[in-house]
Design a protein around this motif. Structure first.
Motif: not given
Length: 226
Positions: A27-30, A76-86
């Motif tokens: 998303e960021m490099v786009a 941004r990665a940490a925000d995704l980890f907070a809800t989706e990391l398994r």
């Protein structure tokens, strides 16, 4: 009997974080004008130091990325980890039933390792056996991180097994003189690449205990057994 040690990579081996990181990077490099498929982004990031792949992005762009690119990526990665990391499927059971000393050695900063292991309920299993390349000052494929972990825990390299999911990690383990098991789930498409670097590959964490049992049955090369 010679003491043995299992060294786990973290991202992609213990926690299923690399796909989420790839989403954030893509998303960021786009926004900067570069297009990556998810598969391309995952291959680009897997097992590598952030500063290294950021430099390669800048080479492709022909200009520097914004000065805050790396901290924004980490957030941004940490925000995704907070809800989706398994956890990686089945790895928690493997660790709980592993009758061997083990640790994790990762190219990530310690704070990220602690955060992701904490989010997935794995942190208590590793306690003070967490090694970060940022603290040692060497990154895979340099074998120094694995050698440091083995020395710190008092195990010779020949008596260590490494569990990795990236070609650079496999190269580091092989260069350290350790046995390397390459985690290559079918959807990753990494089986051939990991095998080419010298890993014994497997597609599910359910297979790892059997591989370790066979490894334990063979005395480490170059060490006296007694």
């Amino acid at each position: 009997m010679t003491k043995r040690l299992v060294i786990f990579d973290c991202d992609g081996v213990l926690v299923d974080s690399e796909t989420l990181s790839s989403h954030a990077m893509r998303e960021m490099v786009a926004e900067e004008g570069l297009d990556f498929s998810l598969e391309q982004a995952l291959e680009f990031l897997r097992g590598r130091k952030v500063a290294e792949w950021v430099q390669q992005l800048e080479d492709r762009l022909g200009r520097a990325l914004p000065a805050d690119f790396i901290p924004r990526f980490r957030q941004r990665a940490a925000d995704l980890f907070a809800t989706e990391l398994r956890p990686v499927p089945h790895v928690q059971q493997v660790i709980e039933e592993l009758g061997l000393p083990f640790c994790t050695a990762s190219s990530a900063p310690r704070e990220k390792i602690l955060h992701t292991l904490g989010l997935t309920g794995l942190l208590s299993a590793f306690q003070d056996r967490i090694y970060s390349a940022y603290e040692v000052g060497v990154w895979k494929p340099d074998p120094g991180l694995f050698l440091h972990a083995a020395a710190d825990l008092g195990v010779p390299p020949e008596a260590c097994a490494v569990v990795e999911d990236s070609p650079v990690g496999v190269r580091a383990g092989v260069a350290a003189g350790m046995t390397v098991f390459g985690y290559a789930p079918q959807e990753s498409g990494t089986h051939a690449a990991l095998a080419a670097e010298g890993a014994v590959t497997f597609g599910s964490m359910k297979e790892l205990p059997g591989l370790l049992d066979r490894w334990l049955a063979v005395p480490p090369v170059g060490l006296a057994v007694g």
